[in-house]
Structures are given as C-alpha cells and as structure tokens.
Design a protein around this motif. Sequence first.
Motif, mmCIF file in Angstrom:
data_model
loop_
_atom_site.group_PDB
_atom_site.id
_atom_site.type_symbol
_atom_site.label_atom_id
_atom_site.label_comp_id
_atom_site.label_asym_id
_atom_site.label_seq_id
_atom_site.Cartn_x
_atom_site.Cartn_y
_atom_site.Cartn_z
ATOM 1 N N ASP A 1 -0.849 11.607 3.926
ATOM 2 C CA ASP A 1 0.431 10.941 3.668
ATOM 3 C C ASP A 1 0.407 9.498 4.174
ATOM 4 O OD1 ASP A 1 1.452 13.230 2.496
ATOM 5 O OD2 ASP A 1 2.568 13.863 4.270
ATOM 6 N N GLU A 2 -0.256 9.281 5.313
ATOM 7 C CA GLU A 2 -0.348 7.931 5.885
ATOM 8 C C GLU A 2 -1.152 7.004 4.977
ATOM 9 O OE1 GLU A 2 -1.166 10.787 7.648
ATOM 10 O OE2 GLU A 2 0.755 10.872 8.719
ATOM 11 N N GLN A 3 -2.258 7.502 4.433
ATOM 12 C CA GLN A 3 -3.070 6.692 3.516
ATOM 13 C C GLN A 3 -2.277 6.347 2.261
ATOM 14 O OE1 GLN A 3 -6.330 9.555 3.399
ATOM 15 N NE2 GLN A 3 -7.727 7.974 4.173
ATOM 16 N N ARG A 4 -1.572 7.330 1.734
ATOM 17 C CA ARG A 4 -0.784 7.104 0.520
ATOM 18 C C ARG A 4 0.327 6.084 0.775
ATOM 19 N NH1 ARG A 4 1.575 12.100 -0.464
ATOM 20 N NH2 ARG A 4 2.380 11.247 -2.393
ATOM 21 N N ALA A 5 0.971 6.173 1.936
ATOM 22 C CA ALA A 5 2.038 5.232 2.278
ATOM 23 C C ALA A 5 1.490 3.817 2.394
ATOM 24 C CB ALA A 5 2.716 5.660 3.579
ATOM 25 N N ALA A 6 0.297 3.675 2.977
ATOM 26 C CA ALA A 6 -0.316 2.341 3.116
ATOM 27 C C ALA A 6 -0.601 1.736 1.749
ATOM 28 C CB ALA A 6 -1.607 2.440 3.925
ATOM 29 N N ASP B 1 -0.271 -4.734 -1.291
ATOM 30 C CA ASP B 1 -0.968 -4.993 -2.558
ATOM 31 C C ASP B 1 -2.470 -5.205 -2.342
ATOM 32 O OD1 ASP B 1 -1.038 -7.510 -1.433
ATOM 33 O OD2 ASP B 1 -0.189 -8.538 -3.173
ATOM 34 N N LYS B 2 -2.933 -5.021 -1.098
ATOM 35 C CA LYS B 2 -4.358 -5.204 -0.809
ATOM 36 C C LYS B 2 -4.713 -4.362 0.403
ATOM 37 C CE LYS B 2 -7.743 -8.847 -0.096
ATOM 38 N NZ LYS B 2 -7.953 -10.274 0.102
ATOM 39 N N GLY B 3 -5.870 -3.698 0.339
ATOM 40 C CA GLY B 3 -6.312 -2.900 1.479
ATOM 41 C C GLY B 3 -7.525 -2.073 1.108
ATOM 42 N N GLU B 4 -7.889 -1.189 2.021
ATOM 43 C CA GLU B 4 -8.994 -0.267 1.749
ATOM 44 C C GLU B 4 -8.732 1.046 2.451
ATOM 45 O OE1 GLU B 4 -12.671 -0.979 4.687
ATOM 46 O OE2 GLU B 4 -12.325 -2.641 3.318
ATOM 47 N N TRP C 1 -8.161 -1.779 -2.832
ATOM 48 C CA TRP C 1 -7.244 -2.130 -3.914
ATOM 49 C C TRP C 1 -6.822 -3.573 -3.708
ATOM 50 C CZ3 TRP C 1 -5.951 0.979 0.151
ATOM 51 C CH2 TRP C 1 -4.836 0.636 0.895
ATOM 52 N N ILE C 2 -6.722 -4.256 -4.824
ATOM 53 C CA ILE C 2 -6.394 -5.681 -4.816
ATOM 54 C C ILE C 2 -5.316 -5.956 -5.858
ATOM 55 C CG2 ILE C 2 -8.694 -6.385 -4.025
ATOM 56 C CD1 ILE C 2 -9.311 -7.150 -6.970
ATOM 57 N N PRO C 3 -4.614 -7.095 -5.725
ATOM 58 C CA PRO C 3 -3.620 -7.432 -6.755
ATOM 59 C C PRO C 3 -4.280 -7.584 -8.120
ATOM 60 C CG PRO C 3 -3.385 -8.851 -4.827
ATOM 61 C CD PRO C 3 -4.661 -8.083 -4.653
ATOM 62 N N SER C 4 -3.600 -7.071 -9.146
ATOM 63 C CA SER C 4 -4.117 -7.152 -10.510
ATOM 64 C C SER C 4 -3.986 -8.554 -11.088
ATOM 65 C CB SER C 4 -3.377 -6.181 -11.435
ATOM 66 O OG SER C 4 -3.567 -4.872 -11.006
ATOM 67 N N GLY C 5 -3.064 -9.311 -10.573
ATOM 68 C CA GLY C 5 -2.782 -10.610 -11.175
ATOM 69 C C GLY C 5 -1.775 -10.423 -12.286
#
Length: 168
Positions: A123-128, A133-136, A160-164
């Motif tokens: 649940d913590e990973q999903r919330a992050a 809009d950016k992380g790993e 995950w990164i912003p799609s633009g």
Amino acid sequence: MTTHSPNRLERQLDRLSDVPAFARTWCRGLVMHRAVPFTGTAGLDFLEMTTSRVEIGIKNEKKVQNHIGGIHASAMNLLAETATGMVVGMNVRDDCTPLAKELKMAFKKRATGALRAVATLSDEQRAAMQASDKGEVTVSVTVTDEAGVNPVECEFVWAWIPSGPRKS
C-alpha cells in the motif's frame, strides 16, 4: 491510504468485468498482447491483474524452450519483468510513464513445466506512485514452477517519470 483514481490501464481492464468469467482471462490476454505484442509472441497468460498483485503464467511450449526442454532464461525474464511492469503500470498516474531501471535474476534450480510469476506492491509503494510524478520502486516478484520450486530469484526496480504533454 488515500483512494486513488484508476489510471488508463486499470480503467481498460475494468471494462472486462462485463465479460463472462470463463472468457475473462482470454480477453485480458488479448488486450495485453495488443498493448505489448511480444507478450503474445511468447504466449503469456494474464491470470490476475489488480493494483496490488499481478499473476502471469507461461506454458512450457516449444516456442519458449531452451536446449534442455525447459523454459528459456529469456522467457523467464520476460515473465517476471512483465508481471512487475504490469503491477507498476496499474499504479502509475496517467501523466507518468513506467520504465524498467534495473533487474537482477539468479538461476537457482532447473524449472519443471509451466511457470507463474506473482508481482506485488505494498500500500505504501502504491501511495508513493500516486503522490509523485517521478520516483522508483523495487517490486517483489516470485516465480514458481509446476513442482512448487522457485527456479529463479528476481529483483526488479522500476522508475516512473512524467510523460510530458500529450497530443489530443
């Protein structure tokens, strides 16, 4: 945990809830094989897909076998990578793109028969993933063969990164 808004992938898969149960796995596979054609080439079966757990199977068929009649190492990698990527894909915001960042795979035992990979997120990973809009994230995945053995140990890191800006 705050409730999240379903993303594009989750909304698309939710549409399959009207499909009769006996055909749902096949239809889910069709949708996924169109999105990622190589999964269809290898014959991956999308058995369960939720925001916290994805289970994918692969049959021990000639097209994915190695020289000793087991599932090829590359097919094992595809199985685990697809399960982890799909659970991440079920959680990234629509304005983000998931990218495989790192993988580790240790071959421990000879696999027997078909394989299943189960990837999970906490649940913590999903919330992050919803909050930024950016992380790993390091995604837990277990690969099991027909004998109940874990022939490989895997670890996948996804970013995950912003799609633009998207074109309309």
